[in-house]
Design an enzyme around this catalytic site. Structure first.
Site, PDB file in Angstrom:
ATOM      1  N   CYS A 162       7.677  -1.837   1.191  1.00 18.34           N
ATOM      2  CA  CYS A 162       6.833  -0.681   1.508  1.00 18.34           C
ATOM      3  C   CYS A 162       7.584   0.475   2.190  1.00 18.34           C
ATOM      4  CB  CYS A 162       5.649  -1.167   2.340  1.00 18.34           C
ATOM      5  SG  CYS A 162       4.273  -0.014   2.311  1.00 18.34           S
ATOM      6  N   ARG A 164      -5.789   5.499   0.631  1.00 16.71           N
ATOM      7  CA  ARG A 164      -4.849   4.381   0.777  1.00 16.71           C
ATOM      8  C   ARG A 164      -5.072   3.376  -0.350  1.00 16.71           C
ATOM      9  NH1 ARG A 164      -1.941   4.651   5.213  1.00 16.71           N
ATOM     10  NH2 ARG A 164      -1.021   2.609   4.910  1.00 16.71           N
ATOM     11  N   HIS A 217       3.330  -6.855   0.806  1.00 18.45           N
ATOM     12  CA  HIS A 217       3.396  -7.526   2.112  1.00 18.45           C
ATOM     13  C   HIS A 217       2.774  -8.911   1.947  1.00 18.45           C
ATOM     14  CE1 HIS A 217       4.060  -3.654   4.212  1.00 18.45           C
ATOM     15  NE2 HIS A 217       3.106  -3.141   3.474  1.00 18.45           N
TER      16      HIS A 217
HETATM   17  N1  GLN Z   1       3.775   4.783   5.673  1.00 19.47           N
HETATM   18  C1  GLN Z   1       3.897   4.389   4.349  1.00 19.47           C
HETATM   19  C2  GLN Z   1       2.642   4.589   3.507  1.00 19.47           C
HETATM   20  O1  GLN Z   1       1.520   4.435   3.977  1.00 19.47           O
HETATM   21  C3  GLN Z   1       4.313   2.943   4.342  1.00 19.47           C
HETATM   22  C4  GLN Z   1       3.223   2.026   4.796  1.00 19.47           C
HETATM   23  C5  GLN Z   1       3.668   0.595   4.827  1.00 19.47           C
HETATM   24  O2  GLN Z   1       4.833   0.294   5.015  1.00 19.47           O
HETATM   25  N2  GLN Z   1       2.704  -0.297   4.720  1.00 19.47           N
HETATM   26  O3  GLN Z   1       2.777   4.923   2.334  1.00 19.47           O
END
Ligand code: GLN
Length: 255
Positions: free
Chosen positions: A100, A134, A198
């Protein structure tokens, strides 16, 4: 005296920025590699590298995790002091897993939803643009290298691969993956894997763990030669059982 059973076989693993880049269980990837290395008869040596630390003298594998946009901003200056080194290690075939936030920074750049641009180190031909929505949920992707890969994504950045860059896999219609548009997820360049998965990823995906371990061992010792006694075999079987269960549950709860 050195013989087959007492010979030390260290493998040096760098955990990259664990203080700031380690969310949604990504430190579990480091624990998994440490455990499996030991079960295969290697000696895991884990180096936690944070901003300002000395770089370890020897590196066989690098693991990086996810982080908030703010965590990425915190590490970026130090990260650039290591950029040439990381690029040459990647070129040299060092296995790496970047999740990520670190995946985004291994690309060319990440432009946040507020319009702030963070340059990446360009190991992976990809760029990322933040959006307001998101992308969240368990995810199954189909990878030609690793079969079905199962993890959990949570990111606002949309990543687009440059032409010719191989994705780690493809997601089906429910999964968002790199950008929610082209059904790709992650990227694979040489032995570097970038992914949004993740979860932690590695306990649920032993094939990827073993790929990273095999590459590290081959580079350092010329071959991957597991030495697995009965107790270690039983433990590997137990880990496999839990991986199968965790995969089943995650796959049955996509969102
Ligand atoms: N900040 C980045 C995003 O939201 C990475 C987030 C993350 O590592 N989960 O795209």
């Amino acid at each position: 005296m050195t013989n087959e059973t007492t010979e030390r076989r260290p493998i040096d693993v760098v955990s990259l920025y664990p203080n700031d880049m380690n969310i949604y269980g990504d430190s579990g990837n480091v624990l998994t590699i440490r455990r499996r290395l030991a079960l295969y008869g290697y000696e895991p040596v884990i180096h936690h590298y944070n901003q300002g630390d000395d770089w370890p003298g020897h590196v066989d594998m690098i693991l990086g995790g996810g982080g908030q946009d703010s965590g990425q901003s915190k590490i970026i200056d130090d990260f650039f002091t290591r950029a040439d080194l990381l690029r040459s290690l990647a070129d040299d075939g060092v296995p790496m897993l970047m999740i990520c936030g670190m995946y985004q920074l291994f690309g060319e750049y990440f432009e946040t939803s507020e319009g702030k641009r963070l340059d990446g180190i360009g190991v992976i031909g990809a760029y990322t643009v933040g959006q307001d929505v998101r992308m969240i949920g368990n995810l199954v992707e189909h990878s030609s290298d690793f079969g079905d890969v199962i993890g959990y994504e949570n990111h606002s950045g949309q990543t687009f691969l440059r032409e010719g860059v191989a994705p780690l896999g493809h997601v089906n219609a429910e999964g968002r993956g790199n950008n929610g548009e082209d059904h790709t997820e992650g990227a694979r360049v040489n032995n570097v894997i970038g992914t949004y998965m993740h979860g932690s990823l590695l306990p649920k995906n032993p094939k990827i763990s073993d790929f990273l371990i095999a590459k590290a061992a081959e580079r350092r010792y010329g071959a991957f030669e597991p030495r697995v006694g009965d107790a270690a075999k039983a433990e590997l079987d137990r880990l496999e059982h839990f991986a199968v269960e965790a995969r089943r549950v995650a796959a049955s709860r996509p969102r």
